[in-house]
Scaffold this active site. Structure first.
Site: not given
Length: 278
Positions: A85, A116
């Site tokens: 963004e 992960e």
């Protein structure tokens, strides 16, 4: 790495929601909303650490450094979203703020279980991304113990980048890897262990603060207006036009013409100040 999961604050059971499966819809909604209110209180408690992180990020950017978010699952997605963004909002190059997610880009849209769990892959992701000395790496993990994130933070420090941690489990092992660690304690989740809820909300809010304040500190906001917004669609053209009017006091016709001719808000403002007329 093996932790005592029973001791993780993010895995606790919430006494206020043990009967949520038997609640009416309105009571369920009200309960979740009440729990979400605890997020703001938790962030209030860690604002000094948030401010320290912002100053580190801003100083790095002023000296040519970059901001890199690293996370897994929800935490990784939030980092990628915040990074993506920044270019349209603040007119920066995509390289300035970047996101790394365990499991690669595909993990943005489909869960990659187990991604992960490798510290080595976290370290390799830092190298593959081109992170360098003078950059800032923000490791995001609700529990503060995701091996991928810890491996990335360790590698970041080795190469001279500044490691910052963001988690919701105060006192986590992440603190050992970071110059600054931000750890708002939001309390046990509505659904035990579902850290996409309050923990995710807290992380999203803090990431917003990191990037927004860094952009303000590096001159990409004038007053409270996003003067570097890229007018890449109809809505953003209108926003840019209104910003020009607000800051210059010119008529809409002049603002629109200057934006069309010069391509962005700063250039249009400079032209108007120099006498440009539609």
């Amino acid at each position: 790495m093996r932790d005592n999961y029973d001791a993780l604050k993010t895995e606790g059971r919430n006494p206020r929601t043990v009967n949520i499966d038997k609640m009416s819809t309105i009571d369920m909604v009200r309960t979740i909303n009440q729990e979400n209110k605890r997020v703001e209180e938790a962030i209030d408690e860690v604002l000094p650490e948030v401010a320290r992180a912002v100053d580190i990020i801003s100083d790095a950017m002023k000296n040519g450094g970059h901001l890199i978010y690293v996370g897994a699952g929800t935490s990784g997605r939030l980092g990628v979203v915040d990074a993506s963004e920044c270019p349209p909002t603040f007119g920066v190059e995509p390289e300035l703020v970047r996101g790394i997610i365990a499991g690669g880009n595909g993990a943005m849209f489909r869960s990659v279980e187990g991604a992960e769990d490798s510290a080595e892959q976290g370290a390799s992701a830092i190298d593959a991304d081109g992170v360098a000395a003078g950059d800032v790496v923000v490791g995001i993990s609700a529990s503060g113990r995701a091996p991928f994130v810890l491996g990335a933070l360790r590698r970041a420090r080795e190469i001279g980048a500044v490691p910052i941690g963001l988690n919701c489990n105060p006192g986590s092992v992440m603190e050992e890897y970071c110059d600054v660690t931000v750890s708002p304690y939001v309390g046990p989740e509505v659904i035990s262990g579902s850290t996409r809820l309050k923990s995710g909300t807290a992380q999203k809010l803090i990431l917003n603060i990191f990037s927004t304040c860094a952009m303000i500190r590096t001159g990409r906001v004038r007053s409270n207006l996003m003067v570097n917004v890229r007018p890449s669609n109809e809505k953003l053209v209108e926003r840019a036009t209104r910003i020009i009017i607000e800051l210059s006091g010119c008529e809409r016709k002049t603002a629109a013409a200057a934006l069309e001719k010069f391509g962005d808000v700063p250039a249009a403002l400079d032209a108007i100040e120099a006498g440009f007329k539609a």
